[in-house]
Design a protein around this motif. Structure first.
Motif: not given
Length: 354
Positions: A249-257
């Protein structure tokens, strides 16, 4: 299965949890609406892990934690602890389950009775749920004080005689008194100085390793969540909009928020900080009493398109262990999301805070 199936048993299972608070008006207090503090939340927590729950103030994090422990009676949904449904369990049956699930509260000053000594505060759960003799109870109180790093000579002092960090240790000792399996940590470091925060978090990790505890760690401190959590759930306006292993999650967050949220975390490296691009969200957070139609984030999202304003996105798995609620990752664009999400996830590093 909602969480990528690590090789551990599910301790807590939450499905479709809703926590609505009625809005009343007029002389007769007629109900005119609801504050949707928690709206259709689902996730699992596995034995021995820490699930971080993050989001901005007012998004429903603390309400979610309290509803899971049945400190609030949920409006709808299912909550299972070790496979046993507790969402509709009677208070008498729930009392027998209390030793298994405890809470560390946000403000140690407000959560400790100022008229009770430390020994009385830590021993209160033992009074309520056990039949230990006075000597056995005192031995257990001293044992708990040792575990959290409190001097036994302080047992007859009152909460106001302690610092914030020491008061939080008292709260942790009280939560541990009945040997629980699951603890909700509701922003346990928010009211503490930065130097004391590290001590409390290290204590929580040490206790988890020694006692096999499972945590739901609620916080808005993204740096601390990155340190302590195994997986992270991101909450916005009462809904979980992304859930993933911490490093992914910290490397490649998916959601714009999530991308905007992480872009606000400062980098300690000055060179990286100058190159970092902040994502500035426009507009205000909508009211949970009147959320927007479609996606809750559509009024502030920099990648919004027409479908977002009409149809609420489903919370779905877009890559192994990675879940998000965003139309950008539906069937037509899932390939791109899967490519970004399936990068190698390193093992959990040795945790320490200095």
């Amino acid at each position: 299965m909602l969480d990528g199936a690590p090789a551990r048993a599910r301790l807590v299972e939450v499905r479709g949890l809703k926590m609505y608070f009625p809005i009343t008006a007029g002389v007769f207090r007629t109900k005119v609406g609801d504050v949707k503090a928690v709206d259709n939340v689902s996730f699992d927590i596995y034995e021995g892990e820490t699930l971080g729950l993050v989001g901005e103030s007012g998004c429903g994090k603390s309400t979610c934690g309290r509803a899971i422990l049945r400190l609030y009676d949920p409006t709808a949904g299912s909550i299972k602890l070790e496979g046993r449904e507790i969402a509709e369990t009677s208070q008498s049956d729930l009392r027998r389950l209390r030793p298994q699930m405890q809470m560390v509260f946000q403000d140690p000053q407000a959560s400790l009775n100022p008229r009770m000594t430390v020994a009385a505060i830590i021993g209160e759960p033992l009074d309520e749920h056990t039949k230990l003799s006075k000597r056995e109870k005192l031995d257990r109180i001293y044992e708990l004080m040792d575990q959290v790093g409190l001097n036994r000579n302080f047992a007859n002092r009152y909460p106001h005689e302690f610092s914030g960090g020491q008061r939080q240790r008292i709260g942790i000792a009280r939560a541990l008194a009945l040997n629980p399996k699951f603890i909700v940590c509701d922003e346990p470091i928010a009211a503490l100085d930065v130097s004391i925060q590290a001590q409390v978090v290290n204590l929580l990790e040490e206790l988890q390793d020694r006692l096999g505890l499972t945590y739901l760690f609620i916080s808005h401190d993204l740096s601390m969540v990155r340190h302590i959590a195994d997986r992270v759930a991101v909450m916005y306006l009462g809904q979980i909009i992304e859930l993933a292993p911490r490093d992914a999650l910290y490397a490649t967050p998916l959601h714009p928020y999530t991308q905007a949220l992480l872009s606000a975390v400062p980098e300690p490296d000055p060179e990286m900080e100058t190159q970092r691009r902040r994502i500035i969200l426009t507009g205000d957070v909508p009211s949970p009493a009147n959320p927007p139609k479609g996606c809750n984030f559509c009024t502030r999202c920099p990648k919004v398109f027409d479908r977002c304003k009409i149809e609420e996105p489903a919370f779905r798995e877009v890559a192994p262990g990675r879940f998000t609620a965003c139309h950008l990752y539906d069937d037509t664009t899932k390939t791109a999301g899967r490519t970004a999400a399936t990068e190698a996830i390193p093992e959990h590093p040795t945790r320490s805070v200095t």
